[in-house]
Motif scaffolding. Structure first.
Motif, PDB file in Angstrom:
ATOM      1  N   UNK A   1      27.070  46.833 -34.803  1.00 24.97           N
ATOM      2  CA  UNK A   1      27.294  48.080 -34.058  1.00 24.97           C
ATOM      3  C   UNK A   1      26.886  47.980 -32.593  1.00 24.97           C
ATOM      4  N   UNK A   2      26.515  46.803 -32.139  1.00 22.08           N
ATOM      5  CA  UNK A   2      26.079  46.676 -30.741  1.00 22.08           C
ATOM      6  C   UNK A   2      27.191  46.965 -29.748  1.00 22.08           C
ATOM      7  N   UNK A   3      28.391  46.472 -30.022  1.00 22.76           N
ATOM      8  CA  UNK A   3      29.496  46.624 -29.076  1.00 22.76           C
ATOM      9  C   UNK A   3      30.524  47.658 -29.496  1.00 22.76           C
ATOM     10  N   UNK A   4      30.553  47.984 -30.761  1.00 20.65           N
ATOM     11  CA  UNK A   4      31.511  48.960 -31.286  1.00 20.65           C
ATOM     12  C   UNK A   4      30.822  49.798 -32.352  1.00 20.65           C
ATOM     13  N   UNK A   5      31.362  50.972 -32.585  1.00 22.16           N
ATOM     14  CA  UNK A   5      30.858  51.799 -33.676  1.00 22.16           C
ATOM     15  C   UNK A   5      31.164  51.096 -34.987  1.00 22.16           C
ATOM     16  N   UNK A   6      30.214  51.135 -35.911  1.00 19.44           N
ATOM     17  CA  UNK A   6      30.397  50.547 -37.236  1.00 19.44           C
ATOM     18  C   UNK A   6      30.497  51.671 -38.251  1.00 19.44           C
TER      19      UNK A   6
ATOM     20  N   UNK B   1      21.593  53.937 -33.501  1.00 16.76           N
ATOM     21  CA  UNK B   1      22.678  52.978 -33.719  1.00 16.76           C
ATOM     22  C   UNK B   1      24.006  53.710 -33.834  1.00 16.76           C
ATOM     23  N   UNK B   2      25.053  53.016 -33.495  1.00 13.09           N
ATOM     24  CA  UNK B   2      26.402  53.586 -33.617  1.00 13.09           C
ATOM     25  C   UNK B   2      26.953  53.238 -34.998  1.00 13.09           C
ATOM     26  N   UNK B   3      26.355  53.859 -36.020  1.00 18.91           N
ATOM     27  CA  UNK B   3      26.711  53.548 -37.395  1.00 18.91           C
ATOM     28  C   UNK B   3      26.954  54.862 -38.161  1.00 18.91           C
ATOM     29  N   UNK B   4      28.048  54.875 -38.891  1.00 20.42           N
ATOM     30  CA  UNK B   4      28.370  55.982 -39.791  1.00 20.42           C
ATOM     31  C   UNK B   4      28.612  55.407 -41.167  1.00 20.42           C
TER      32      UNK B   4
END
Length: 186
Positions: free
Chosen positions: A148-153, A181-184
């Motif tokens: 998720x560092x560069x894109x949403x996961x 974090x960009x995590x769903x």
């Protein structure tokens, strides 16, 4: 005498579920802003859970998110510990050498307990006691953070009602550990 032939009719147009779709898209937007989340989709068989999940995946892909899926398996005699996470990790690690390259050796060693082809060593059983599981749980969390560092996961766990206790514990750990974090998780 043979009865009438029953044919399933499906449309590519998504009708209804406006509120549910809006909630999913809102959660995806929040995850994109580094506000992680968990969405549970539940209901009776045939109500449209799979269709709604497909919509969430499509919306995530349209927003350039990384999507990784894992399936919980209905078993009667043998439990498959961590089965959905094995699938998710394989998808994340096989498809993206950047993620694998960002992980330290200790994390890779732990991941090899679930996905042996990640590292060249003999895998050991994941273990069910707390002491053995925590390094593994941290390794899975770190892998997702790297993804998720560069894109949403977006991780999708299908048929969660069939999940084994170990998978549910790992899901609780991952979701409970998320902060920015960009995590769903769906």
């Amino acid at each position: 005498m043979i009865g009438p032939l029953v044919r399933r009719v499906s449309s590519s147009i998504f009708v209804g579920r406006v509120a549910e779709r809006a909630q999913l898209e809102s959660a995806l937007d929040a995850a994109t802003r580094a506000e992680p989340g968990l969405i549970l989709i539940g209901g009776e068989a045939g109500i449209g859970k799979t269709r709604l999940t497909r919509h969430a995946v499509s919306a995530a892909v349209e927003r350039s998110a990384v999507v990784a899926r894992g399936h919980c398996v209905e078993t009667t005699a043998v439990t498959l510990p961590f089965a959905p996470f094995v699938e998710i990790l394989r998808e994340l690690l096989r498809g993206n050498p950047r993620i694998r390259g960002a992980l330290d050796d200790g994390t890779v060693t732990e991941l090899a307990r679930l996905v042996p082809d990640v590292a060249r060593r003999e895998p050991t059983a994941p273990g069910d006691d707390e002491e053995n599981r925590m390094p593994l749980f941290h390794a899975v969390l770190e892998t997702m953070r790297q993804a998720a560092r560069e894109q949403t996961l977006v991780i999708v766990l299908e048929d969660l009602h069939w999940a084994d206790g170990s998978s549910l514990d790992l899901l609780r750990f991952v979701v409970g550990s998320l902060a920015t974090e960009r995590i769903l998780a769906v």
